[in-house]
Design a protein around this motif. Structure first.
Motif, short mmCIF file in Angstrom:
data_model
loop_
_atom_site.label_atom_id
_atom_site.label_comp_id
_atom_site.label_asym_id
_atom_site.label_seq_id
_atom_site.Cartn_x
_atom_site.Cartn_y
_atom_site.Cartn_z
N LYS A 96 0.85 -1.32 0.19
CA LYS A 96 -0.16 -0.02 0.38
C LYS A 96 1.00 0.91 -0.14
CE LYS A 96 -4.24 2.17 2.48
NZ LYS A 96 -3.38 3.22 1.84
N PRO A 97 2.10 1.32 0.70
CA PRO A 97 2.90 2.50 0.90
C PRO A 97 3.11 2.93 -0.97
CG PRO A 97 2.93 1.09 2.93
CD PRO A 97 2.20 0.50 2.36
N LEU A 98 3.86 1.97 -1.16
CA LEU A 98 4.07 2.07 -2.77
C LEU A 98 3.24 2.66 -3.96
CD1 LEU A 98 6.75 2.25 -4.52
CD2 LEU A 98 6.46 -0.27 -5.27
N VAL A 99 1.52 2.00 -3.33
CA VAL A 99 0.92 1.87 -4.32
C VAL A 99 0.25 3.98 -4.27
CG1 VAL A 99 -1.89 2.00 -5.03
CG2 VAL A 99 0.53 -0.08 -4.30
N ASP A 100 0.45 4.55 -2.98
CA ASP A 100 -0.27 5.27 -2.54
C ASP A 100 1.22 6.43 -2.92
OD1 ASP A 100 -2.24 4.90 -0.87
OD2 ASP A 100 -1.00 4.94 0.73
N ALA A 101 2.63 6.22 -2.52
CA ALA A 101 3.62 6.98 -3.71
C ALA A 101 3.33 7.08 -4.98
CB ALA A 101 4.55 6.81 -3.13
N LEU A 102 3.03 6.02 -5.66
CA LEU A 102 3.30 5.66 -7.55
C LEU A 102 1.90 7.02 -6.87
CD1 LEU A 102 4.07 2.80 -8.40
CD2 LEU A 102 4.74 4.07 -8.67
N ASN A 103 0.36 6.75 -6.77
CA ASN A 103 -0.67 7.89 -7.17
C ASN A 103 -0.36 9.10 -6.71
OD1 ASN A 103 -2.23 5.97 -7.99
ND2 ASN A 103 -3.26 4.97 -6.32
N GLU A 104 0.54 9.71 -5.82
CA GLU A 104 0.91 10.87 -5.36
C GLU A 104 1.86 11.47 -6.11
OE1 GLU A 104 1.98 10.54 -1.50
OE2 GLU A 104 0.36 9.71 -0.36
N THR A 105 2.26 11.18 -7.29
CA THR A 105 3.22 11.49 -8.20
C THR A 105 2.41 12.26 -9.11
OG1 THR A 105 2.87 9.50 -9.67
CG2 THR A 105 4.99 9.48 -8.55
N GLY A 106 0.89 11.53 -9.26
CA GLY A 106 0.10 12.91 -10.13
C GLY A 106 0.57 12.50 -11.41
N VAL A 107 0.94 11.01 -11.87
CA VAL A 107 1.38 10.40 -13.25
C VAL A 107 1.16 9.41 -13.77
CG1 VAL A 107 3.72 10.14 -14.24
CG2 VAL A 107 3.53 11.53 -13.41
N VAL A 108 0.42 8.55 -12.68
CA VAL A 108 -0.41 7.61 -12.95
C VAL A 108 -1.20 7.06 -12.18
CG1 VAL A 108 2.31 6.31 -13.68
CG2 VAL A 108 1.48 6.06 -11.00
N ARG A 109 -2.39 6.05 -12.42
CA ARG A 109 -3.22 5.86 -11.40
C ARG A 109 -3.05 4.21 -11.49
NH1 ARG A 109 -8.13 4.02 -12.58
NH2 ARG A 109 -7.99 4.42 -15.45
N THR A 110 -2.84 4.15 -10.24
CA THR A 110 -2.69 2.39 -9.64
C THR A 110 -3.91 1.47 -10.27
OG1 THR A 110 -2.58 2.24 -7.60
CG2 THR A 110 -0.97 2.98 -8.38
N PHE A 111 -4.29 0.44 -10.19
CA PHE A 111 -5.44 0.21 -10.43
C PHE A 111 -5.50 -1.76 -9.69
CE2 PHE A 111 -3.86 -0.79 -14.27
CZ PHE A 111 -3.83 -2.50 -14.61
N SER A 112 -4.13 -1.77 -8.87
CA SER A 112 -3.96 -3.43 -9.39
C SER A 112 -2.53 -3.58 -8.50
CB SER A 112 -3.96 -5.11 -10.01
OG SER A 112 -4.03 -5.79 -9.84
N SER A 113 -2.91 -4.59 -7.23
CA SER A 113 -1.50 -4.68 -6.65
C SER A 113 -1.45 -6.35 -6.23
CB SER A 113 -1.20 -3.50 -5.96
OG SER A 113 -2.25 -3.31 -4.37
N CYS A 114 0.08 -6.75 -5.38
CA CYS A 114 0.14 -7.69 -5.08
C CYS A 114 1.36 -7.43 -4.25
CB CYS A 114 0.58 -8.93 -5.80
SG CYS A 114 0.61 -10.05 -5.31
N GLU A 115 1.58 -7.17 -2.62
CA GLU A 115 2.56 -7.15 -1.92
C GLU A 115 3.62 -8.21 -1.98
OE1 GLU A 115 1.27 -9.10 2.20
OE2 GLU A 115 0.54 -7.15 2.08
N GLY A 116 3.41 -9.75 -2.92
CA GLY A 116 4.16 -11.14 -3.17
C GLY A 116 3.61 -11.80 -1.14
N HIS A 117 4.12 -13.59 -1.88
CA HIS A 117 3.44 -14.26 -1.60
C HIS A 117 4.67 -15.26 -1.91
CE1 HIS A 117 -0.59 -12.08 -0.40
NE2 HIS A 117 -0.30 -11.72 -1.70
N PHE A 118 4.91 -15.61 -0.41
CA PHE A 118 7.02 -16.57 -0.86
C PHE A 118 6.04 -17.56 0.13
CE2 PHE A 118 7.73 -11.97 -0.78
CZ PHE A 118 7.59 -11.24 -2.60
N GLY A 119 5.39 -18.52 0.84
CA GLY A 119 5.21 -19.39 1.85
C GLY A 119 5.15 -20.49 0.27
N PRO A 120 5.28 -21.73 0.91
CA PRO A 120 4.43 -22.29 0.19
C PRO A 120 3.02 -23.12 0.27
CG PRO A 120 6.58 -23.69 1.94
CD PRO A 120 5.97 -22.22 2.40
N ASP A 121 2.94 -22.18 0.81
CA ASP A 121 1.03 -22.97 1.50
C ASP A 121 0.29 -21.71 0.56
OD1 ASP A 121 2.04 -21.21 3.36
OD2 ASP A 121 0.41 -20.89 4.61
N GLU A 122 1.10 -20.56 0.08
CA GLU A 122 0.24 -19.55 -0.70
C GLU A 122 0.63 -19.08 -1.89
OE1 GLU A 122 1.47 -15.22 2.51
OE2 GLU A 122 3.22 -16.35 1.53
#
Length: 138
Positions: free
Chosen positions: A10-36
């Motif tokens: 979320k902080p990266l999504v917010d930072a990108l949107n705050e540039t005024g250059v882009v509008r985000t619409f999808s994100s993923c923080e990453g999921h690294f466990g075998p069960d994920e």
């Protein structure tokens, strides 16, 4: 459909949107466990976006180039490789959707899940700082 933005990205999504250059619409923080793991590769974090209203694609490319070159110069590609690219997704037989992606991928896919999580979390913070520098330089 998930509406909430995962907390680690979320902080990266917010930072990108705050540039005024882009509008985000999808994100993923990453999921690294075998069960994920699923059929879809979840061993990376990413943010997808389009140009903000009235912003030319060249300015989005300038933002990406700024972030990617400075990240590589400051942090290299180990333990996290930061990539940016334009993604073309076919919608139907006549239409293709064009979006942009910033992807943070562990360099070593064999690292332990906890190590990958820590490395990605640190890389997200490093990327946020670069986005903030871009905003200040505009």
């Amino acid at each position: 459909m998930m509406d909430a933005i995962e907390p680690k990205i979320k902080p990266l999504v917010d930072a990108l949107n705050e540039t005024g250059v882009v509008r985000t619409f999808s994100s993923c923080e990453g999921h690294f466990g075998p069960d994920e793991q699923t059929l879809v590769d979840r061993n990376h974090a990413e943010v997808r976006f389009i140009p903000a209203a009235g912003i030319p694609i060249a300015e989005v490319e300038t933002l990406l180039a700024y972030i990617l070159t400075r990240y590589k110069n400051q942090h290299g590609i180990v333990p996290v490789n930061l990539r940016g690219f334009r993604l073309y997704t076919p919608i139907d037989e006549d239409a293709v959707e064009e979006t942009f992606v910033v992807e943070l991928r562990p360099f070593n896919r064999f690292d332990q899940p906890g190590q990958k999580r820590a490395d990605i979390d640190r890389a997200i913070q490093q990327t946020i700082r670069l986005v903030a520098h871009f905003r200040q330089a505009r």
